[in-house]
Design a protein around this motif. Structure first.
Motif, PDB file in Angstrom:
ATOM      1  N   PHE A 132       0.864  -1.179   0.000  1.00 23.72           N
ATOM      2  CA  PHE A 132       0.000   0.000   0.000  1.00 23.72           C
ATOM      3  C   PHE A 132       0.902   1.231   0.000  1.00 23.72           C
ATOM      4  O   PHE A 132       1.543   1.557   0.994  1.00 23.72           O
ATOM      5  N   GLU A 133       0.934   1.897  -1.144  1.00 26.69           N
ATOM      6  CA  GLU A 133       1.926   2.933  -1.408  1.00 26.69           C
ATOM      7  C   GLU A 133       1.849   4.089  -0.420  1.00 26.69           C
ATOM      8  O   GLU A 133       2.875   4.573   0.063  1.00 26.69           O
ATOM      9  N   GLU A 134       0.635   4.554  -0.101  1.00 21.78           N
ATOM     10  CA  GLU A 134       0.503   5.711   0.782  1.00 21.78           C
ATOM     11  C   GLU A 134       1.007   5.412   2.196  1.00 21.78           C
ATOM     12  O   GLU A 134       1.663   6.240   2.827  1.00 21.78           O
ATOM     13  N   ALA A 135       0.717   4.214   2.674  1.00 22.82           N
ATOM     14  CA  ALA A 135       1.139   3.840   4.026  1.00 22.82           C
ATOM     15  C   ALA A 135       2.539   3.242   4.039  1.00 22.82           C
ATOM     16  O   ALA A 135       3.124   3.068   5.117  1.00 22.82           O
ATOM     17  N   ARG A 136       3.072   2.956   2.854  1.00 25.97           N
ATOM     18  CA  ARG A 136       4.381   2.302   2.720  1.00 25.97           C
ATOM     19  C   ARG A 136       4.409   1.025   3.551  1.00 25.97           C
ATOM     20  O   ARG A 136       5.368   0.740   4.272  1.00 25.97           O
ATOM     21  N   GLU A 137       3.336   0.253   3.438  1.00 21.84           N
ATOM     22  CA  GLU A 137       3.196  -0.954   4.244  1.00 21.84           C
ATOM     23  C   GLU A 137       2.945  -2.154   3.351  1.00 21.84           C
ATOM     24  O   GLU A 137       2.079  -2.116   2.465  1.00 21.84           O
ATOM     25  N   ILE A 138       3.700  -3.232   3.554  1.00 17.91           N
ATOM     26  CA  ILE A 138       3.513  -4.473   2.814  1.00 17.91           C
ATOM     27  C   ILE A 138       2.717  -5.441   3.675  1.00 17.91           C
ATOM     28  O   ILE A 138       3.076  -5.710   4.821  1.00 17.91           O
ATOM     29  N   ILE A 139       1.617  -5.953   3.118  1.00 17.28           N
ATOM     30  CA  ILE A 139       0.711  -6.811   3.869  1.00 17.28           C
ATOM     31  C   ILE A 139       0.443  -8.089   3.081  1.00 17.28           C
ATOM     32  O   ILE A 139       0.312  -8.067   1.859  1.00 17.28           O
ATOM     33  N   ASN A 140       0.344  -9.191   3.776  1.00 16.88           N
ATOM     34  CA  ASN A 140      -0.038 -10.457   3.166  1.00 16.88           C
ATOM     35  C   ASN A 140      -1.551 -10.604   3.297  1.00 16.88           C
ATOM     36  O   ASN A 140      -2.058 -10.895   4.380  1.00 16.88           O
ATOM     37  N   LEU A 141      -2.269 -10.389   2.201  1.00 19.09           N
ATOM     38  CA  LEU A 141      -3.730 -10.484   2.206  1.00 19.09           C
ATOM     39  C   LEU A 141      -4.222 -11.769   1.549  1.00 19.09           C
ATOM     40  O   LEU A 141      -5.386 -11.886   1.207  1.00 19.09           O
ATOM     41  N   ASN A 142      -3.329 -12.719   1.349  1.00 19.64           N
ATOM     42  CA  ASN A 142      -3.685 -13.930   0.622  1.00 19.64           C
ATOM     43  C   ASN A 142      -4.687 -14.774   1.405  1.00 19.64           C
ATOM     44  O   ASN A 142      -4.519 -15.035   2.585  1.00 19.64           O
ATOM     45  N   THR A 143      -5.726 -15.192   0.697  1.00 25.33           N
ATOM     46  CA  THR A 143      -6.729 -16.075   1.293  1.00 25.33           C
ATOM     47  C   THR A 143      -6.538 -17.517   0.815  1.00 25.33           C
ATOM     48  O   THR A 143      -7.151 -18.422   1.353  1.00 25.33           O
ATOM     49  N   ILE A 144      -5.711 -17.690  -0.221  1.00 22.94           N
ATOM     50  CA  ILE A 144      -5.440 -19.028  -0.736  1.00 22.94           C
ATOM     51  C   ILE A 144      -4.142 -19.528  -0.107  1.00 22.94           C
ATOM     52  O   ILE A 144      -3.057 -19.027  -0.401  1.00 22.94           O
ATOM     53  N   LEU A 145      -4.247 -20.504   0.777  1.00 19.58           N
ATOM     54  CA  LEU A 145      -3.108 -20.961   1.554  1.00 19.58           C
ATOM     55  C   LEU A 145      -2.557 -22.296   1.056  1.00 19.58           C
ATOM     56  O   LEU A 145      -1.633 -22.840   1.638  1.00 19.58           O
ATOM     57  N   LYS A 146      -3.134 -22.825  -0.003  1.00 21.04           N
ATOM     58  CA  LYS A 146      -2.645 -24.067  -0.593  1.00 21.04           C
ATOM     59  C   LYS A 146      -2.698 -23.945  -2.114  1.00 21.04           C
ATOM     60  O   LYS A 146      -3.356 -23.063  -2.655  1.00 21.04           O
ATOM     61  N   ASP A 147      -1.961 -24.826  -2.779  1.00 24.86           N
ATOM     62  CA  ASP A 147      -1.964 -24.820  -4.235  1.00 24.86           C
ATOM     63  C   ASP A 147      -3.367 -25.136  -4.747  1.00 24.86           C
ATOM     64  O   ASP A 147      -4.064 -26.001  -4.195  1.00 24.86           O
ATOM     65  N   GLU A 148      -3.772 -24.420  -5.798  1.00 21.99           N
ATOM     66  CA  GLU A 148      -5.095 -24.646  -6.376  1.00 21.99           C
ATOM     67  C   GLU A 148      -4.998 -24.655  -7.892  1.00 21.99           C
ATOM     68  O   GLU A 148      -4.036 -24.156  -8.473  1.00 21.99           O
ATOM     69  N   GLU A 149      -6.020 -25.209  -8.546  1.00 22.30           N
ATOM     70  CA  GLU A 149      -6.087 -25.193 -10.001  1.00 22.30           C
ATOM     71  C   GLU A 149      -7.484 -24.780 -10.445  1.00 22.30           C
ATOM     72  O   GLU A 149      -8.461 -24.938  -9.708  1.00 22.30           O
ATOM     73  N   TYR A 150      -7.556 -24.221 -11.654  1.00 21.34           N
ATOM     74  CA  TYR A 150      -8.816 -23.689 -12.164  1.00 21.34           C
ATOM     75  C   TYR A 150      -8.958 -24.065 -13.632  1.00 21.34           C
ATOM     76  O   TYR A 150      -7.999 -23.960 -14.405  1.00 21.34           O
ATOM     77  N   ASP A 151     -10.171 -24.477 -14.008  1.00 16.42           N
ATOM     78  CA  ASP A 151     -10.451 -24.705 -15.426  1.00 16.42           C
ATOM     79  C   ASP A 151     -11.165 -23.488 -15.985  1.00 16.42           C
ATOM     80  O   ASP A 151     -11.382 -22.485 -15.287  1.00 16.42           O
ATOM     81  N   SER A 152     -11.548 -23.554 -17.252  1.00 13.52           N
ATOM     82  CA  SER A 152     -12.175 -22.389 -17.889  1.00 13.52           C
ATOM     83  C   SER A 152     -13.519 -22.046 -17.253  1.00 13.52           C
ATOM     84  O   SER A 152     -13.908 -20.878 -17.212  1.00 13.52           O
ATOM     85  N   VAL A 153     -14.233 -23.037 -16.744  1.00 13.40           N
ATOM     86  CA  VAL A 153     -15.527 -22.779 -16.092  1.00 13.40           C
ATOM     87  C   VAL A 153     -15.330 -21.919 -14.856  1.00 13.40           C
ATOM     88  O   VAL A 153     -16.067 -20.959 -14.606  1.00 13.40           O
ATOM     89  N   ALA A 154     -14.311 -22.243 -14.065  1.00 20.01           N
ATOM     90  CA  ALA A 154     -14.026 -21.465 -12.859  1.00 20.01           C
ATOM     91  C   ALA A 154     -13.552 -20.059 -13.216  1.00 20.01           C
ATOM     92  O   ALA A 154     -13.959 -19.074 -12.583  1.00 20.01           O
ATOM     93  N   LEU A 155     -12.707 -19.950 -14.236  1.00 19.72           N
ATOM     94  CA  LEU A 155     -12.169 -18.643 -14.618  1.00 19.72           C
ATOM     95  C   LEU A 155     -13.194 -17.780 -15.339  1.00 19.72           C
ATOM     96  O   LEU A 155     -13.013 -16.572 -15.451  1.00 19.72           O
ATOM     97  N   MET A 156     -14.260 -18.380 -15.797  1.00 16.84           N
ATOM     98  CA  MET A 156     -15.341 -17.604 -16.403  1.00 16.84           C
ATOM     99  C   MET A 156     -16.017 -16.726 -15.360  1.00 16.84           C
ATOM    100  O   MET A 156     -16.455 -15.607 -15.638  1.00 16.84           O
ATOM    101  N   LEU A 157     -16.078 -17.212 -14.119  1.00 20.54           N
ATOM    102  CA  LEU A 157     -16.806 -16.528 -13.058  1.00 20.54           C
ATOM    103  C   LEU A 157     -15.969 -15.490 -12.329  1.00 20.54           C
ATOM    104  O   LEU A 157     -16.425 -14.392 -12.037  1.00 20.54           O
ATOM    105  N   ARG A 158     -14.726 -15.845 -12.020  1.00 20.28           N
ATOM    106  CA  ARG A 158     -13.882 -14.983 -11.191  1.00 20.28           C
ATOM    107  C   ARG A 158     -12.438 -15.078 -11.640  1.00 20.28           C
ATOM    108  O   ARG A 158     -12.055 -16.006 -12.342  1.00 20.28           O
TER     109      ARG A 158
END
Length: 303
Positions: A132-158
């Motif tokens: 975050f440039e204004e605060a000069r703060e690096i944050i870990n906001l990751n919600t995916i904590l394990k390896d995942e895979e996506y097909d075209s159906v999943a990527l169509m939505l998000r």
């Protein structure tokens, strides 16, 4: 003839004078057992971005792997991104925009090794830190904590794929992506690219839990600088193109996603005539058939 360069790193830039040195250094620090190139395309930045880039080319020990292009006039992010993609001749294409940067010196090696040994994937990506440039703060906001895979159906939505961590196979499907983007006003070109790559190739996208890069959040960012309602509106526009490309085969999850986005716009008091015009024009027909009467009832009686 097989390409000599294994990876083309695609870096578009505009007004990144303060950031691009870090972006370039993150690429040049990569330790690999193959050759790679860095394609930088400057969309006629009015600041000193060009001077910074040319100085690195002239002074850095690996400056010779950089190919720098600068447009005479500003052509916009989408056309600039398409132009940059067309310059990439490697077997694989990696992406890092000029205001983000890589943190892992073995990123490219790990990703190429993965794709070379796993032919069922067309995309490999990872996690990020947010700066975050204004605060000069690096944050870990990751919600995916394990390896995942996506097909075209999943990527169509998000879009769970982090652009600044991506590497993908430089396959013939890219030409279809370019043609479609040139003919349409795609809101999120990266998301559309992931969807089309998986859809056209029949392969999957992989996202490792490992952190590869830093995504910079600042007011000048195309996405991070946008407000929530604008992003929702752009997402709706994007999803209609995904639906058109899908051949009209839409899941219930897709319809629910569209439904929720429209309802969110209503709740944020977005101009209702604009919502209805857009809804009727793009979504009130087969195979969508979204219940406009339900929205009218919400407006009359509340949510």
């Amino acid at each position: 003839m097989e390409n000599k360069v294994m990876v083309s790193v695609d870096m578009i830039t505009y007004l990144h004078e303060a950031y691009i040195t870090q972006a370039i250094e993150g690429v040049l620090m990569q330790e690999t057992n193959f050759e790679y190139e860095l394609i930088i395309v400057d969309d006629c930045s009015p600041d000193n971005t060009e001077e910074v880039v040319r100085n690195i080319i002239a002074t850095h020990p690996k400056g010779h792997i950089i190919k720098y292009f600068r447009h005479d006039t500003n052509i916009g992010m989408q056309p600039n991104g398409i132009f940059a993609l067309q310059q990439c001749e490697g077997k694989y294409v990696a992406i890092c925009e000029g205001d983000d940067y890589w943190t892992d010196p073995y990123k490219l090696q790990k990703q190429v090794d993965f794709l070379e040994n796993n032919e069922e994937y067309v995309i490999h990506s990872g996690n990020i830190f947010h700066l975050f440039e204004e605060a000069r703060e690096i944050i870990n906001l990751n919600t995916i904590l394990k390896d995942e895979e996506y097909d075209s159906v999943a990527l169509m939505l998000r879009n769970p794929v982090r652009t600044c961590t991506v590497i993908f196979r430089n396959i013939s499907s890219i030409s279809n992506f370019i043609r479609n983007c040139l003919n349409k006003q795609i809101s999120f070109g990266d998301w559309y690219l992931w969807y089309m790559l998986t859809k056209l190739s029949g392969l999957k996208a992989y996202r490792a839990a490992e952190i590869y890069a830093v995504y910079r959040v600042h007011k000048k960012g195309i996405y991070s600088g946008s407000d929530k309602v604008k992003i929702i509106w752009q997402t709706l526009k994007q999803l209609k193109y995904h639906a058109a490309f899908s051949g009209g085969v839409l899941s219930q999850e897709y319809k629910i996603r569209i439904d929720n986005l429209f309802l969110t716009l209503f709740k944020h008091n977005y101009p209702k005539p604009l919502i209805f015009i857009f809804m009727i024009k793009h979504f009130y027909h087969s195979p969508f058939r979204f219940p406009i009467r339900k929205y009218l009832s919400f407006i009359k009686h509340g949510f």
